[in-house]
Design an enzyme around this catalytic site. Structure first.
Site, PDB file in Angstrom:
ATOM      1  N   CYS A   3      37.365  51.177  43.959  1.00 50.89           N
ATOM      2  CA  CYS A   3      37.512  49.837  43.377  1.00 50.89           C
ATOM      3  C   CYS A   3      37.311  48.796  44.484  1.00 50.89           C
ATOM      4  O   CYS A   3      38.057  48.775  45.470  1.00 50.89           O
ATOM      5  CB  CYS A   3      38.893  49.681  42.747  1.00 50.89           C
ATOM      6  SG  CYS A   3      39.255  47.979  42.252  1.00 50.89           S
ATOM      7  N   HIS A  45      46.353  48.421  42.166  1.00 54.47           N
ATOM      8  CA  HIS A  45      45.274  48.453  41.176  1.00 54.47           C
ATOM      9  C   HIS A  45      45.821  48.247  39.763  1.00 54.47           C
ATOM     10  O   HIS A  45      46.750  48.914  39.325  1.00 54.47           O
ATOM     11  CB  HIS A  45      44.492  49.759  41.222  1.00 54.47           C
ATOM     12  CG  HIS A  45      43.346  49.726  40.245  1.00 54.47           C
ATOM     13  ND1 HIS A  45      42.182  49.051  40.501  1.00 54.47           N
ATOM     14  CD2 HIS A  45      43.232  50.200  38.975  1.00 54.47           C
ATOM     15  CE1 HIS A  45      41.382  49.124  39.450  1.00 54.47           C
ATOM     16  NE2 HIS A  45      41.992  49.826  38.503  1.00 54.47           N
ATOM     17  N   ASN A  85      38.922  36.504  32.947  1.00 60.71           N
ATOM     18  CA  ASN A  85      38.002  37.207  32.065  1.00 60.71           C
ATOM     19  C   ASN A  85      38.642  38.572  31.814  1.00 60.71           C
ATOM     20  O   ASN A  85      38.607  39.450  32.677  1.00 60.71           O
ATOM     21  CB  ASN A  85      36.625  37.344  32.722  1.00 60.71           C
ATOM     22  CG  ASN A  85      35.945  36.000  32.901  1.00 60.71           C
ATOM     23  OD1 ASN A  85      36.042  35.132  32.037  1.00 60.71           O
ATOM     24  ND2 ASN A  85      35.265  35.820  34.022  1.00 60.71           N
ATOM     25  N   GLY A  91      33.760  39.017  29.518  1.00 60.72           N
ATOM     26  CA  GLY A  91      32.970  38.704  30.710  1.00 60.72           C
ATOM     27  C   GLY A  91      33.505  39.291  32.003  1.00 60.72           C
ATOM     28  O   GLY A  91      33.019  38.957  33.084  1.00 60.72           O
ATOM     29  N   HIS A  96      39.252  45.074  38.123  1.00 60.66           N
ATOM     30  CA  HIS A  96      40.542  44.939  38.810  1.00 60.66           C
ATOM     31  C   HIS A  96      40.977  43.513  38.511  1.00 60.66           C
ATOM     32  O   HIS A  96      40.265  42.552  38.858  1.00 60.66           O
ATOM     33  CB  HIS A  96      40.353  45.183  40.317  1.00 60.66           C
ATOM     34  CG  HIS A  96      41.599  45.023  41.149  1.00 60.66           C
ATOM     35  ND1 HIS A  96      42.065  46.024  42.003  1.00 60.66           N
ATOM     36  CD2 HIS A  96      42.451  43.986  41.291  1.00 60.66           C
ATOM     37  CE1 HIS A  96      43.166  45.585  42.619  1.00 60.66           C
ATOM     38  NE2 HIS A  96      43.410  44.353  42.202  1.00 60.66           N
ATOM     39  N   HIS A  98      41.957  39.858  38.086  1.00 61.64           N
ATOM     40  CA  HIS A  98      41.891  38.718  39.013  1.00 61.64           C
ATOM     41  C   HIS A  98      41.949  37.434  38.210  1.00 61.64           C
ATOM     42  O   HIS A  98      41.368  37.335  37.135  1.00 61.64           O
ATOM     43  CB  HIS A  98      40.637  38.775  39.884  1.00 61.64           C
ATOM     44  CG  HIS A  98      39.374  39.021  39.130  1.00 61.64           C
ATOM     45  ND1 HIS A  98      39.002  40.265  38.671  1.00 61.64           N
ATOM     46  CD2 HIS A  98      38.417  38.169  38.718  1.00 61.64           C
ATOM     47  CE1 HIS A  98      37.866  40.171  38.017  1.00 61.64           C
ATOM     48  NE2 HIS A  98      37.477  38.913  38.022  1.00 61.64           N
TER      49      HIS A  98
HETATM   50  P1  5GP Z   1      34.715  38.544  36.550  1.00 68.04           P
HETATM   51  O1  5GP Z   1      34.988  40.023  36.720  1.00 68.04           O
HETATM   52  O2  5GP Z   1      35.929  37.761  36.170  1.00 68.04           O
HETATM   53  O3  5GP Z   1      33.562  38.281  35.620  1.00 68.04           O
HETATM   54  O4  5GP Z   1      34.252  37.943  37.913  1.00 68.04           O
HETATM   55  C1  5GP Z   1      34.193  38.630  39.107  1.00 68.04           C
HETATM   56  C2  5GP Z   1      34.085  37.593  40.193  1.00 68.04           C
HETATM   57  O5  5GP Z   1      34.208  38.249  41.418  1.00 68.04           O
HETATM   58  C3  5GP Z   1      32.734  36.858  40.185  1.00 68.04           C
HETATM   59  O6  5GP Z   1      32.969  35.454  40.150  1.00 68.04           O
HETATM   60  C4  5GP Z   1      32.098  37.300  41.495  1.00 68.04           C
HETATM   61  O7  5GP Z   1      31.365  36.266  42.125  1.00 68.04           O
HETATM   62  C5  5GP Z   1      33.271  37.749  42.331  1.00 68.04           C
HETATM   63  N1  5GP Z   1      32.977  38.837  43.240  1.00 68.04           N
HETATM   64  C6  5GP Z   1      32.334  39.987  42.951  1.00 68.04           C
HETATM   65  N2  5GP Z   1      32.279  40.786  44.044  1.00 68.04           N
HETATM   66  C7  5GP Z   1      32.919  40.109  45.029  1.00 68.04           C
HETATM   67  C8  5GP Z   1      33.186  40.420  46.413  1.00 68.04           C
HETATM   68  O8  5GP Z   1      32.816  41.468  46.933  1.00 68.04           O
HETATM   69  N3  5GP Z   1      33.879  39.494  47.117  1.00 68.04           N
HETATM   70  C9  5GP Z   1      34.291  38.302  46.566  1.00 68.04           C
HETATM   71  N4  5GP Z   1      34.967  37.465  47.358  1.00 68.04           N
HETATM   72  N5  5GP Z   1      34.055  37.984  45.280  1.00 68.04           N
HETATM   73  C10 5GP Z   1      33.373  38.869  44.526  1.00 68.04           C
HETATM   74 ZN    ZN Z   2      41.502  48.060  42.156  1.00 69.08          ZN
END
Ligand code: 5GP
Ligand code: ZN
Length: 133
Positions: A3, A45, A85, A91, A96, A98
């Site tokens: 993850c 996690h 999301n 989306g 994990h 956030h």
């Molecule tokens: P969601 O899962 O809510 O659609 O968004 C995932 C968010 O994580 C996205 O805005 C993307 O830009 C961000 N993201 C994905 N991988 C990484 C990473 O490795 N590092 C960081 N800092 N942000 C990430």
């Molecule tokens: Zn995780």
């Protein structure tokens, strides 16, 4: 477990950390939608809220509040959009949990959270019956 956010939370993968406490970390989103776009993630996690023990939820949202205070102080935004999301259909790309915290400015051209979906089916009364029956 493979993850990416667990690895970020445990500093196995670098990220721009702006906040940290015992259970959560706040990192700058790699593809920010607004200046200071931050993700708050639990260090343990959890794919979604469903996996977070109830007693940990308060602390997680305490971390959100701390990040809001920090960004407010340092970036002086006019407001914030704060959201999750929650699940693929909504989306979620990284499985994990956030919380997105996006500082907002009056002239940033963005919309409100309600603008992500449009809904013209059941009435509020019909939905309420389903939910509370
Ligand atoms: P969601 O899962 O809510 O659609 O968004 C995932 C968010 O994580 C996205 O805005 C993307 O830009 C961000 N993201 C994905 N991988 C990484 C990473 O490795 N590092 C960081 N800092 N942000 C990430
Ligand atoms: Zn995780």
């Amino acid at each position: 477990m493979d993850c990416i956010f667990c690895k970020i939370a445990h500093k196995e993968i670098p990220s721009h950390v702006i906040y940290e406490d015992d259970d959560a970390i706040g990192i700058l989103d790699i593809h920010p939608r607004t200046p200071g776009h931050t993700l708050v993630l639990p260090k343990f996690h959890a794919a979604s809220i469903d996996d977070v023990p109830p007693e940990k939820m308060g602390d997680l949202f305490g971390a959100v509040k701390s990040v809001v205070i920090l960004l407010k102080e340092k970036l002086s935004p006019d407001g914030f959009s704060i959201g999750i999301n929650h699940g693929e259909a909504a989306g979620q790309e990284v499985p994990h949990l956030h919380i997105h915290i996006m500082p907002r400015w009056r002239d940033d051209g963005g919309g409100c959270i309600q603008s992500i979906a449009e809904y013209k089916k059941e009435s509020v009364e019909e939905i309420k019956k389903k939910i509370i029956s």
